[in-house]
Design an enzyme around this catalytic site. Sequence first.
Site, PDB file in Angstrom:
ATOM      1  N   LYS A 118       3.313  -4.253   0.128  1.00 56.18           N
ATOM      2  CA  LYS A 118       3.847  -5.007   1.259  1.00 56.18           C
ATOM      3  C   LYS A 118       5.158  -4.430   1.769  1.00 56.18           C
ATOM      4  O   LYS A 118       5.325  -4.195   2.949  1.00 56.18           O
ATOM      5  CB  LYS A 118       4.048  -6.474   0.848  1.00 56.18           C
ATOM      6  CG  LYS A 118       4.539  -7.378   1.976  1.00 56.18           C
ATOM      7  CD  LYS A 118       3.513  -7.460   3.101  1.00 56.18           C
ATOM      8  CE  LYS A 118       3.962  -8.386   4.199  1.00 56.18           C
ATOM      9  NZ  LYS A 118       3.032  -8.355   5.341  1.00 56.18           N
ATOM     10  N   LYS A 146      -5.882  -2.141  10.777  1.00 60.68           N
ATOM     11  CA  LYS A 146      -6.248  -3.349  10.032  1.00 60.68           C
ATOM     12  C   LYS A 146      -7.603  -3.182   9.361  1.00 60.68           C
ATOM     13  O   LYS A 146      -7.804  -3.576   8.205  1.00 60.68           O
ATOM     14  CB  LYS A 146      -6.287  -4.564  10.962  1.00 60.68           C
ATOM     15  CG  LYS A 146      -4.933  -5.099  11.343  1.00 60.68           C
ATOM     16  CD  LYS A 146      -4.251  -5.734  10.130  1.00 60.68           C
ATOM     17  CE  LYS A 146      -2.751  -5.819  10.364  1.00 60.68           C
ATOM     18  NZ  LYS A 146      -2.043  -4.544  10.207  1.00 60.68           N
ATOM     19  N   ASN A 173      12.768  -0.307  -9.560  1.00 62.09           N
ATOM     20  CA  ASN A 173      12.056  -0.040  -8.316  1.00 62.09           C
ATOM     21  C   ASN A 173      12.657   1.196  -7.678  1.00 62.09           C
ATOM     22  O   ASN A 173      13.871   1.402  -7.741  1.00 62.09           O
ATOM     23  CB  ASN A 173      12.203  -1.207  -7.332  1.00 62.09           C
ATOM     24  CG  ASN A 173      11.370  -2.404  -7.717  1.00 62.09           C
ATOM     25  OD1 ASN A 173      10.581  -2.362  -8.656  1.00 62.09           O
ATOM     26  ND2 ASN A 173      11.543  -3.498  -6.985  1.00 62.09           N
ATOM     27  N   GLY A 174      11.829   2.000  -7.020  1.00 64.29           N
ATOM     28  CA  GLY A 174      12.327   3.175  -6.333  1.00 64.29           C
ATOM     29  C   GLY A 174      11.836   4.452  -6.964  1.00 64.29           C
ATOM     30  O   GLY A 174      10.901   4.455  -7.774  1.00 64.29           O
ATOM     31  N   TRP A 217       3.909  -0.476  -8.968  1.00 65.71           N
ATOM     32  CA  TRP A 217       2.994   0.234  -8.073  1.00 65.71           C
ATOM     33  C   TRP A 217       3.144   1.710  -8.404  1.00 65.71           C
ATOM     34  O   TRP A 217       4.213   2.289  -8.229  1.00 65.71           O
ATOM     35  CB  TRP A 217       3.371  -0.048  -6.626  1.00 65.71           C
ATOM     36  CG  TRP A 217       2.386   0.414  -5.594  1.00 65.71           C
ATOM     37  CD1 TRP A 217       1.209  -0.166  -5.244  1.00 65.71           C
ATOM     38  CD2 TRP A 217       2.532   1.559  -4.742  1.00 65.71           C
ATOM     39  NE1 TRP A 217       0.610   0.536  -4.224  1.00 65.71           N
ATOM     40  CE2 TRP A 217       1.398   1.595  -3.898  1.00 65.71           C
ATOM     41  CE3 TRP A 217       3.506   2.550  -4.600  1.00 65.71           C
ATOM     42  CZ2 TRP A 217       1.202   2.586  -2.929  1.00 65.71           C
ATOM     43  CZ3 TRP A 217       3.310   3.537  -3.637  1.00 65.71           C
ATOM     44  CH2 TRP A 217       2.172   3.545  -2.831  1.00 65.71           C
ATOM     45  N   HIS A 272     -12.552  14.352  25.474  1.00 66.13           N
ATOM     46  CA  HIS A 272     -11.807  15.504  24.978  1.00 66.13           C
ATOM     47  C   HIS A 272     -11.992  15.712  23.475  1.00 66.13           C
ATOM     48  O   HIS A 272     -11.151  16.342  22.828  1.00 66.13           O
ATOM     49  CB  HIS A 272     -10.327  15.362  25.315  1.00 66.13           C
ATOM     50  CG  HIS A 272     -10.042  15.353  26.780  1.00 66.13           C
ATOM     51  ND1 HIS A 272     -10.246  16.441  27.598  1.00 66.13           N
ATOM     52  CD2 HIS A 272      -9.601  14.357  27.594  1.00 66.13           C
ATOM     53  CE1 HIS A 272      -9.924  16.135  28.843  1.00 66.13           C
ATOM     54  NE2 HIS A 272      -9.533  14.872  28.874  1.00 66.13           N
ATOM     55  N   CYS A 310       6.325  -2.767  -5.752  1.00 61.73           N
ATOM     56  CA  CYS A 310       6.953  -3.096  -7.025  1.00 61.73           C
ATOM     57  C   CYS A 310       7.788  -4.364  -6.896  1.00 61.73           C
ATOM     58  O   CYS A 310       8.180  -4.757  -5.806  1.00 61.73           O
ATOM     59  CB  CYS A 310       7.820  -1.973  -7.555  1.00 61.73           C
ATOM     60  SG  CYS A 310       6.957  -0.420  -7.829  1.00 61.73           S
ATOM     61  N   GLU A 314      -3.628  -0.566  16.199  1.00 59.19           N
ATOM     62  CA  GLU A 314      -3.404  -1.628  15.220  1.00 59.19           C
ATOM     63  C   GLU A 314      -4.738  -2.174  14.699  1.00 59.19           C
ATOM     64  O   GLU A 314      -4.884  -2.462  13.507  1.00 59.19           O
ATOM     65  CB  GLU A 314      -2.561  -2.738  15.849  1.00 59.19           C
ATOM     66  CG  GLU A 314      -2.385  -3.983  14.998  1.00 59.19           C
ATOM     67  CD  GLU A 314      -1.627  -3.760  13.697  1.00 59.19           C
ATOM     68  OE1 GLU A 314      -1.567  -4.708  12.893  1.00 59.19           O
ATOM     69  OE2 GLU A 314      -1.105  -2.641  13.488  1.00 59.19           O
ATOM     70  N   GLU A 355      -7.268  -0.782   6.410  1.00 62.14           N
ATOM     71  CA  GLU A 355      -6.399  -1.322   5.363  1.00 62.14           C
ATOM     72  C   GLU A 355      -7.150  -2.257   4.417  1.00 62.14           C
ATOM     73  O   GLU A 355      -6.970  -2.178   3.196  1.00 62.14           O
ATOM     74  CB  GLU A 355      -5.245  -2.121   5.994  1.00 62.14           C
ATOM     75  CG  GLU A 355      -4.039  -1.319   6.396  1.00 62.14           C
ATOM     76  CD  GLU A 355      -2.936  -2.215   6.934  1.00 62.14           C
ATOM     77  OE1 GLU A 355      -1.785  -2.009   6.519  1.00 62.14           O
ATOM     78  OE2 GLU A 355      -3.212  -3.106   7.756  1.00 62.14           O
ATOM     79  N   ARG A 358       3.502  -8.104  -2.981  1.00 62.85           N
ATOM     80  CA  ARG A 358       4.163  -6.852  -2.622  1.00 62.85           C
ATOM     81  C   ARG A 358       3.303  -5.634  -2.940  1.00 62.85           C
ATOM     82  O   ARG A 358       3.569  -4.538  -2.477  1.00 62.85           O
ATOM     83  CB  ARG A 358       5.504  -6.745  -3.355  1.00 62.85           C
ATOM     84  CG  ARG A 358       6.517  -7.773  -2.899  1.00 62.85           C
ATOM     85  CD  ARG A 358       7.764  -7.738  -3.761  1.00 62.85           C
ATOM     86  NE  ARG A 358       8.523  -6.511  -3.619  1.00 62.85           N
ATOM     87  CZ  ARG A 358       9.509  -6.330  -2.759  1.00 62.85           C
ATOM     88  NH1 ARG A 358       9.854  -7.294  -1.944  1.00 62.85           N
ATOM     89  NH2 ARG A 358      10.158  -5.194  -2.698  1.00 62.85           N
TER      90      ARG A 358
END
Length: 610
Positions: free
Chosen positions: A605, A487, A99-100, A74, A506, A2, A483, A490, A27
Amino acid sequence: MCGIVGAVASRNVVSTLIEGLSRLEYRGYDSAGVAVLSGGNIERVRAVGRVAAMTEKALEVNLSGQVGIGHTRWATHGGVTESNAHPHVSKGELAVVHNGIIENHNEQRDKLMQLGYEFTSQTDTEVIAHLIHFYHNQGLALLSATKMAVAELTGAFAISVISVKEPEHMITARQGCPLLIGLGENENFIASDVSAVLSVTRKVIYLEDGDVADIRRDGVTIFGSNGNTVERKIHMSDVSLASMELGPYAHFMQKEIHEQPKALTDTIEALIDDNRFSPVLFGDAASEIFSQVDSILILAAGTSYYAALTAKYWLESIAKIPTNVEIASEYRYRQSVPNPRQLIVTISQSGETLDTMEALKHAKSLGQHYSLSICNVQESAIPRASKLVFYTRAGAEIGVASTKAFTTQLVALFTLAATLAKQRGMLNDAQEQGYLTALRQLGGSVQHALNLEPQIREWAKAFADKHHALFLGRGIHYPIALEGALKLKEISYIHAEAYPAGELKHGPLALVDSDMPVVVIAPNDTLLEKVKSNMQEVKARGGELFVFADDDSHFAESECVHVIRTPRHVGVLSPILHTIPVQLLAYHVALIKGTDVDKPRNLAKSVTVE
């Protein structure tokens, strides 16, 4: 996650609001809107999708006003619809952006409905608009009405409100979510991110939790959590607009991957200039604090969590200090055993990650007051709440998928390990100079890794039609495998998992077939032969291997084993170097699939909600 922008001026502010929202697109959001005071009314334009769609509607109606607020949303409460988009309006007299998350919104909604308020959205934000309006309608000034309303809200929020009854100003408030004031000449601004106001001012004030501010053309008044006026420091932002432009690159992610040699060099500049690992790099009190700590707890989320996992290897092998790593959102909700001599290290690109901020607060509430923040944004909330801070110098990172912020975090964490090792008598002069030499050469080694892009681009074709992928690593390179998998999922939306290579037998080996590409991080270190054995397990099951090996690892290619050789093994800093190829692989797979590389679906973001 947001974005908020607002302006009070003696000119039409619509173009400023729209430009600010455009700067906040990175963002993460799914709808946008603007509201202005005009001719005694609130004029509002909202649209699902990109800021461009909202801008087109604003131009169609010739939206104009000298006081206004804007927002990129968002979705959390309620779906992605125009009715759920901000700003939200109460009784046609008052507009709010937020926001929040308001945790007690259901309770407040029920109360407000009994008072005759009608809700047109599914959001928690509309509660704020109606609650402020209720107090404002009782005769309270907008400032007092906002203070009364926010006192009844539970959760995290940054809000800004405008009213037709008081058209000369706006009121804004912060609790747990970032918000700043931009200072201009006979005009002032608010935003959730400094990028939104860079085109109009570089003078900013960062609000603190509990602050409520009255924003007017000719000045700003800030009230602290105790209700009294307070002075907050004015900062001159050093973020450049050029750093937020694409330049010759197709995407911000590509740009930021290629900016890593400079970002890494900038981050270690002070260290190299001093030619030693000194506690002063982390703050004036660092030497005393470091001498007191007997262990480390690192709290982080997302990509920063993988940086923390890498740091655990460095801290325990180089500094010989016990280190634990926890996901911030989990730590604060479990019973832990506090240790007042433990150093709490928080890692956050934005410095506003709510889970990490709340985890730090929780640690402090348990009596753990030695704290260090590693962050990329000056004067953000987490550094301000920490006794020590190390600012990485990655520059503005626009792409949602973190790249240069991650590798500069790794440099900061390695510096911490070496500094603690030196202070604890675990690092002699020769070792110190060896590490400094490795850091000096790191930018050049990363540039060599970037030169592998054409080969990686060819590999990407083999991934584009796959639905799953497996990433393997061992030891300190296992977090890099994590990572790499993150990526890929994402930005390409391919399901990817990462495992320590020794764990194949395993369970994960059951998944391996010709349809699941297996990416292997295989540096020329002490575990190389173990990794080769694990690769044979994959090959024997018909799996196709894509191996990132050091130039001197002596891998042989075959029909089902593809090898790209990175520069020669760079020793202890190898995890940083091996991050580059997995970033490039994810980027080029996403390109082929045609996904939105910089703004992947459902992601944001800066994550400022739980």
